[in-house]
Enzyme design. Structure first.
Site, mmCIF file in Angstrom:
data_model
loop_
_atom_site.group_PDB
_atom_site.id
_atom_site.type_symbol
_atom_site.label_atom_id
_atom_site.label_comp_id
_atom_site.label_asym_id
_atom_site.label_seq_id
_atom_site.Cartn_x
_atom_site.Cartn_y
_atom_site.Cartn_z
ATOM 1 N N ILE A 32 54.915 44.767 51.304
ATOM 2 C CA ILE A 32 55.955 43.886 51.831
ATOM 3 C C ILE A 32 57.301 44.192 51.182
ATOM 4 C CG2 ILE A 32 56.760 41.481 51.903
ATOM 5 C CD1 ILE A 32 53.934 40.586 52.469
ATOM 6 N N ASP A 80 56.164 45.400 33.332
ATOM 7 C CA ASP A 80 55.295 44.253 33.618
ATOM 8 C C ASP A 80 56.175 43.010 33.603
ATOM 9 O OD1 ASP A 80 53.423 42.146 33.584
ATOM 10 O OD2 ASP A 80 51.945 43.392 32.549
ATOM 11 N N LYS A 140 66.025 35.385 34.781
ATOM 12 C CA LYS A 140 66.823 35.371 33.544
ATOM 13 C C LYS A 140 67.470 36.734 33.279
ATOM 14 C CE LYS A 140 66.886 32.373 30.573
ATOM 15 N NZ LYS A 140 67.946 31.361 30.322
ATOM 16 N N SER A 173 57.093 33.923 48.239
ATOM 17 C CA SER A 173 56.095 32.893 47.954
ATOM 18 C C SER A 173 54.968 32.971 48.984
ATOM 19 C CB SER A 173 56.792 31.523 47.947
ATOM 20 O OG SER A 173 55.920 30.521 47.519
ATOM 21 N N LYS A 191 52.447 29.507 43.354
ATOM 22 C CA LYS A 191 53.502 29.594 44.381
ATOM 23 C C LYS A 191 54.272 28.276 44.489
ATOM 24 C CE LYS A 191 52.882 33.896 45.703
ATOM 25 N NZ LYS A 191 53.808 34.946 45.267
ATOM 26 N N ILE A 220 50.178 38.921 56.759
ATOM 27 C CA ILE A 220 50.885 40.127 57.195
ATOM 28 C C ILE A 220 49.887 41.279 57.156
ATOM 29 C CG2 ILE A 220 52.823 41.699 56.695
ATOM 30 C CD1 ILE A 220 53.739 38.849 57.485
HETATM 31 C C1 HXC Z 1 37.703 36.327 39.263
HETATM 32 C C2 HXC Z 1 39.169 37.723 38.165
HETATM 33 C C3 HXC Z 1 39.286 38.532 39.307
HETATM 34 C C4 HXC Z 1 38.521 38.176 40.465
HETATM 35 C C5 HXC Z 1 40.518 39.380 37.759
HETATM 36 N N1 HXC Z 1 39.946 38.290 37.242
HETATM 37 N N2 HXC Z 1 40.142 39.561 39.031
HETATM 38 N N3 HXC Z 1 38.398 36.627 38.145
HETATM 39 N N4 HXC Z 1 37.747 37.054 40.393
HETATM 40 N N5 HXC Z 1 38.549 38.902 41.576
HETATM 41 C C6 HXC Z 1 40.091 37.788 35.867
HETATM 42 C C7 HXC Z 1 39.616 38.800 34.850
HETATM 43 O O1 HXC Z 1 38.220 38.788 34.713
HETATM 44 C C8 HXC Z 1 40.317 38.273 33.591
HETATM 45 O O2 HXC Z 1 39.694 37.120 33.073
HETATM 46 C C9 HXC Z 1 41.659 37.820 34.134
HETATM 47 O O3 HXC Z 1 41.462 37.592 35.542
HETATM 48 C C10 HXC Z 1 42.724 38.867 33.958
HETATM 49 O O4 HXC Z 1 42.273 40.060 34.586
HETATM 50 P P1 HXC Z 1 42.832 41.496 34.204
HETATM 51 O O5 HXC Z 1 42.280 42.490 35.130
HETATM 52 O O6 HXC Z 1 42.673 41.728 32.754
HETATM 53 O O7 HXC Z 1 44.371 41.246 34.420
HETATM 54 P P2 HXC Z 1 45.477 42.187 34.922
HETATM 55 O O8 HXC Z 1 45.159 43.634 34.740
HETATM 56 O O9 HXC Z 1 46.698 41.702 34.306
HETATM 57 O O10 HXC Z 1 45.480 41.950 36.511
HETATM 58 C C11 HXC Z 1 46.094 40.826 37.108
HETATM 59 C C12 HXC Z 1 45.346 40.402 38.355
HETATM 60 C C13 HXC Z 1 45.114 41.606 39.285
HETATM 61 C C14 HXC Z 1 46.172 39.318 39.051
HETATM 62 C C15 HXC Z 1 44.022 39.844 37.933
HETATM 63 O O11 HXC Z 1 44.398 41.175 40.434
HETATM 64 C C16 HXC Z 1 46.380 42.279 39.665
HETATM 65 O O12 HXC Z 1 46.925 43.085 38.928
HETATM 66 N N6 HXC Z 1 46.927 42.020 40.843
HETATM 67 C C17 HXC Z 1 48.235 42.627 41.252
HETATM 68 C C18 HXC Z 1 48.155 43.102 42.635
HETATM 69 C C19 HXC Z 1 47.906 41.977 43.583
HETATM 70 O O13 HXC Z 1 47.112 41.068 43.327
HETATM 71 N N7 HXC Z 1 48.553 42.030 44.690
HETATM 72 C C20 HXC Z 1 48.351 41.040 45.733
HETATM 73 C C21 HXC Z 1 49.489 40.138 45.757
HETATM 74 S S1 HXC Z 1 49.402 39.278 47.254
HETATM 75 P P3 HXC Z 1 38.686 37.128 31.805
HETATM 76 O O14 HXC Z 1 38.287 35.711 31.656
HETATM 77 O O15 HXC Z 1 37.560 38.032 32.176
HETATM 78 O O16 HXC Z 1 39.504 37.653 30.648
HETATM 79 C C22 HXC Z 1 49.919 37.799 47.004
HETATM 80 C C23 HXC Z 1 49.933 36.969 48.262
HETATM 81 C C24 HXC Z 1 49.765 35.543 47.938
HETATM 82 O O17 HXC Z 1 50.232 37.405 45.963
HETATM 83 C C25 HXC Z 1 49.550 34.723 49.173
HETATM 84 C C26 HXC Z 1 48.223 34.806 49.750
HETATM 85 C C27 HXC Z 1 47.930 33.998 50.938
#
Ligand code: HXC
Length: 314
Positions: A32, A80, A140, A173, A191, A220
């Protein structure tokens, strides 16, 4: 991959409206946000996109630059949004190399499907940190530049500023917190926070000419978010549940961004532009992914079969 113009921008906008402007975007290598930036670059802007993945961010920057000959697009990886210093350093480099920050897109976000039973405290915190703290860090780090840009590009509401617009931020959001959505507690809470942040920015910085708005995309197609949320047949059902009968396109989010950042958005401040085909009004109580409510929660099963799955420790 260079994209045809109609994949990321409508024909209704005038070339050059963002000449000599600079956009700073977090989450800029995502589907997006990259389309939003690509559209602004097409219309004259230079850009700086930041992301965690170095290769992905640098490659996307090169790709976005193909939208206009002579454009400058910086891709800064290993940033990050949870780390303020990391964002601030990227903003400083953007200003040093491109001269300003006139527009900001706070787009970095994290998401996955998980019930509260599956959602560890750390998992909840990860999404809050990326979405809420990350948006605040972005604000910020960029707000001094937005204030400067707004002062340079004032509009009285009738005569357009001869130097165009500036001093505008949009936060990306969602709509799921309007009603609530099972398996999306973390994202709903985050959000809601992002929306509240934007509204406060609109109040506190409006007097300085800065505008702050939210764009809330609905479903989307072909985004990382939808890959994490939808699977198989469920996608067809969830498309049919959108009043306009389909998922949106990234171009439709890019168009909303141009509306807010250009002269057409001069008096739009503290608003939320929902671009979802009317979907949130039909929110069905299921996350749109085949995890039928409430049967799925009562079954005691865990989410499986979608991208981004992980087992939490607690
Ligand atoms: C349950 C999960 C999980 C899952 C991660 N965790 N994925 N728990 N189900 N599928 C848990 C992990 O076990 C860990 O907890 C904690 O979350 C942190 O995970 P990490 O992998 O160490 O964190 P990190 O590398 O910082 O990754 C962040 C993340 C990841 C959010 C978890 O998914 C990410 O990087 N996402 C970025 C890309 C993304 O998501 N894009 C989509 C955006 S779309 P524990 O307890 O084990 O330590 C969007 C649209 C919103 O936002 C609107 C939708 C309708």
């Amino acid at each position: 991959m260079p994209l045809p113009k109609n994949a990321y921008i409508s024909d209704v906008w005038k070339d050059g409206v963002f000449d000599n402007k600079v956009v700073f975007c977090t989450g800029g290598s995502g589907t997006i946000c990259s389309a939003q930036v690509r559209a602004l670059v097409h219309l004259g802007a230079n850009a700086c996109i930041v992301g965690r993945n170095v290769e992905k961010t640098e490659n996307m920057a090169k790709d976005i630059a193909t939208a206009r000959a002579g454009s400058k697009v910086l891709g800064i990886g290993a940033v990050d949004v949870r780390n303020f210093e990391s964002v601030k350093k990227a903003v400083d480099r953007c200003v040093e190399e491109l001269g300003a920050v006139d527009f900001v897109i706070a787009g970095a976000a994290g998401n996955f499907l998980a019930s509260i039973n599956q959602l560890s405290v750390n998992a909840f915190k990860a999404v809050m940190d990326i979405d809420v703290q990350g948006s605040y860090n972005t604000l910020k780090a960029t707000i001094p530049h937005l204030v400067k840009s707004a002062a340079k590009h004032k509009s009285d509401g009738t005569t357009p500023s001869p130097t165009g617009t500036g001093g505008r931020i949009v936060f990306i959001s969602a709509t799921i917190h309007y009603t609530g959505l099972p398996l999306q507690t973390h994202v709903s809470v985050a959000k809601a926070g992002v929306d509240a942040l934007s509204n406060s920015v609109a109040l506190e910085f409006g007097p300085l000419g800065v505008t702050s708005n939210v764009i809330s995309p609905g479903p989307i197609g072909d985004t990382e978010g939808m890959r994490r949320l939808a699977k198989g047949e469920a996608r067809k059902r969830s498309e049919a549940a959108v009043p306009l009968g389909r998922y949106g396109s990234v171009k439709e989010i890019a168009d909303a961004t141009i509306y807010i950042f250009s002269d057409s958005g001069n008096f739009v401040n503290g608003s939320t532009v929902v671009v979802d085909g009317g979907a949130w009004r039909m929110q069905s109580g299921s996350s749109g992914s085949g995890f039928v409510y409430p049967d799925f929660l009562l079954s005691g099963e865990e989410v499986t079969g979608v991208a981004g799955l992980k087992k939490s420790k607690i």
